[in-house]
Scaffold this motif. Sequence first.
Motif, PDB file in Angstrom:
ATOM      1  N   ALA A  32       0.858  -1.190   0.000  1.00  0.00           N
ATOM      2  CA  ALA A  32       0.000   0.000   0.000  1.00  0.00           C
ATOM      3  C   ALA A  32       0.883   1.226   0.000  1.00  0.00           C
ATOM      4  N   SER A  33       0.331   2.332  -0.438  1.00  0.00           N
ATOM      5  CA  SER A  33       1.113   3.563  -0.504  1.00  0.00           C
ATOM      6  C   SER A  33       1.288   4.208   0.864  1.00  0.00           C
TER       7      SER A  33
ATOM      8  N   ALA B 202       4.660   0.050  -0.182  1.00  0.00           N
ATOM      9  CA  ALA B 202       5.269  -0.217  -1.487  1.00  0.00           C
ATOM     10  C   ALA B 202       6.740   0.183  -1.499  1.00  0.00           C
ATOM     11  N   HIS B 203       7.065   1.307  -0.863  1.00  0.00           N
ATOM     12  CA  HIS B 203       8.460   1.756  -0.853  1.00  0.00           C
ATOM     13  C   HIS B 203       9.357   0.771  -0.105  1.00  0.00           C
ATOM     14  N   SER B 204       8.819   0.158   0.938  1.00  0.00           N
ATOM     15  CA  SER B 204       9.603  -0.826   1.684  1.00  0.00           C
ATOM     16  C   SER B 204       9.783  -2.119   0.892  1.00  0.00           C
ATOM     17  N   ARG B 205       8.725  -2.599   0.289  1.00  0.00           N
ATOM     18  CA  ARG B 205       8.798  -3.875  -0.429  1.00  0.00           C
ATOM     19  C   ARG B 205       9.652  -3.794  -1.691  1.00  0.00           C
ATOM     20  N   PHE B 206       9.449  -2.738  -2.492  1.00  0.00           N
ATOM     21  CA  PHE B 206      10.138  -2.645  -3.776  1.00  0.00           C
ATOM     22  C   PHE B 206      11.397  -1.783  -3.722  1.00  0.00           C
ATOM     23  N   LYS B 207      11.714  -1.241  -2.553  1.00  0.00           N
ATOM     24  CA  LYS B 207      12.904  -0.404  -2.392  1.00  0.00           C
ATOM     25  C   LYS B 207      12.870   0.786  -3.351  1.00  0.00           C
ATOM     26  N   ILE B 208      11.734   1.426  -3.449  1.00  0.00           N
ATOM     27  CA  ILE B 208      11.583   2.558  -4.365  1.00  0.00           C
ATOM     28  C   ILE B 208      12.440   3.721  -3.870  1.00  0.00           C
TER      29      ILE B 208
ATOM     30  N   LEU C  81       9.770 -12.233  -5.980  1.00  0.00           N
ATOM     31  CA  LEU C  81       8.953 -11.514  -6.950  1.00  0.00           C
ATOM     32  C   LEU C  81       8.773 -12.332  -8.233  1.00  0.00           C
ATOM     33  N   LYS C  82       9.768 -13.120  -8.578  1.00  0.00           N
ATOM     34  CA  LYS C  82       9.634 -14.003  -9.740  1.00  0.00           C
ATOM     35  C   LYS C  82       8.536 -15.035  -9.522  1.00  0.00           C
ATOM     36  N   GLU C  83       8.428 -15.527  -8.294  1.00  0.00           N
ATOM     37  CA  GLU C  83       7.460 -16.568  -7.986  1.00  0.00           C
ATOM     38  C   GLU C  83       6.055 -16.018  -7.722  1.00  0.00           C
ATOM     39  N   ALA C  84       5.944 -14.719  -7.518  1.00  0.00           N
ATOM     40  CA  ALA C  84       4.647 -14.124  -7.179  1.00  0.00           C
ATOM     41  C   ALA C  84       3.650 -14.266  -8.324  1.00  0.00           C
ATOM     42  N   SER C  85       2.415 -14.587  -7.980  1.00  0.00           N
ATOM     43  CA  SER C  85       1.350 -14.717  -8.975  1.00  0.00           C
ATOM     44  C   SER C  85       0.559 -13.427  -9.135  1.00  0.00           C
ATOM     45  N   LEU C  86       0.533 -12.598  -8.085  1.00  0.00           N
ATOM     46  CA  LEU C  86      -0.263 -11.378  -8.132  1.00  0.00           C
ATOM     47  C   LEU C  86       0.360 -10.334  -7.220  1.00  0.00           C
ATOM     48  N   ILE C  87       0.314  -9.082  -7.679  1.00  0.00           N
ATOM     49  CA  ILE C  87       0.730  -7.942  -6.866  1.00  0.00           C
ATOM     50  C   ILE C  87      -0.479  -7.035  -6.681  1.00  0.00           C
ATOM     51  N   ILE C  88      -0.827  -6.760  -5.426  1.00  0.00           N
ATOM     52  CA  ILE C  88      -1.932  -5.853  -5.108  1.00  0.00           C
ATOM     53  C   ILE C  88      -1.338  -4.597  -4.467  1.00  0.00           C
ATOM     54  N   TRP C  89      -1.703  -3.441  -5.018  1.00  0.00           N
ATOM     55  CA  TRP C  89      -1.160  -2.161  -4.547  1.00  0.00           C
ATOM     56  C   TRP C  89      -2.327  -1.243  -4.234  1.00  0.00           C
ATOM     57  N   ASP C  90      -2.574  -1.000  -2.950  1.00  0.00           N
ATOM     58  CA  ASP C  90      -3.708  -0.180  -2.522  1.00  0.00           C
ATOM     59  C   ASP C  90      -3.294   1.279  -2.358  1.00  0.00           C
ATOM     60  N   GLU C  91      -4.285   2.169  -2.423  1.00  0.00           N
ATOM     61  CA  GLU C  91      -4.077   3.612  -2.285  1.00  0.00           C
ATOM     62  C   GLU C  91      -3.047   4.128  -3.294  1.00  0.00           C
ATOM     63  N   THR C  92      -3.104   3.637  -4.518  1.00  0.00           N
ATOM     64  CA  THR C  92      -2.114   4.002  -5.533  1.00  0.00           C
ATOM     65  C   THR C  92      -2.127   5.476  -5.925  1.00  0.00           C
ATOM     66  N   PRO C  93      -3.268   6.186  -5.900  1.00  0.00           N
ATOM     67  CA  PRO C  93      -3.216   7.593  -6.306  1.00  0.00           C
ATOM     68  C   PRO C  93      -2.299   8.452  -5.445  1.00  0.00           C
ATOM     69  N   MET C  94      -1.933   7.990  -4.243  1.00  0.00           N
ATOM     70  CA  MET C  94      -1.068   8.770  -3.376  1.00  0.00           C
ATOM     71  C   MET C  94       0.368   8.806  -3.857  1.00  0.00           C
TER      72      MET C  94
END
Length: 295
Positions: free
Chosen positions: A142-143, A157-163, A185-198
Amino acid sequence: MAEDYAYRLTKDLRDQSQKPTDERLQNWVLHELQAMLSSHSMILEDFNLPIPSDSSYDNGENPLINEHLAFDTDQQHALATSMLHSLNLEQTNVYSAVINSVHNKMGRAFFIYGHRGTGKTYLYNVITARLRSLGKIVVLVASSGIAATLLPKATTAHSRFKIPLILDATSTCPIKHGTHLADMLKEASLIIWDETPMTHRQAFEAVDRSLCDILNVPLTGHHYKPFGEKTVLFGGDFRQTLPVITDAGREQTIDGSLTRSKLWNTFKVMCLSTNMRITAVQPADQQLMHGYRFP
């Protein structure tokens, strides 16, 4: 930490002159740090710390993959089944589209557009439970930290993807090939990202470039698919949350939105319009609410 461990260890030894080696102290500290980091879905590699040299830690397993698979599949199946029956038609359409993309490895990008109360978080949880019941990895981010607490085993999201904090048109996330995070991340089937407009659009573009690099997917050309051909599900309401840009006016703020990114044309936008909080009110409560003018 090392001094404390050495003190306690020496105190328990019969021969007080026998002191633990520096290697043993370092391994113990690294083990303790890893245990603390695990509760926040992080690992030693995230901070460029060495892996303990003893075999009890470096056993060839990926702690991030193990964490994302550490669910009772029967319990997740029962949860998904019970929640699925309460979805309305709009939510069911989103559910079916996302599950179909995952099962058929279509790598589609979805955006749920809906104001607060339309059941976005509830829908995320149903989809997550369904896929985890099948032994699949779902990465939840989430954002904002508050939004992350509403999702099971989610992080920002910043913590998980090291943005990176400072972004430009060519930024990428520092995720190295062969690391535990890259393999998860290669093995992941789905990525859910909440509050993306932020989040600023350049953050999504940085994640897109990084996932394409990890999964060896071309960033341009006819065969390009966003986010490394992973199925992704984003959601939020652009009327309520927009990226925060220092000293920016209306034009700069809108330009930083995801809708101004090249990625936006690849999304299938699906709307949720039914306010689930209102429909959940009991008839008796509706009678009390009738004629009341809300502020």
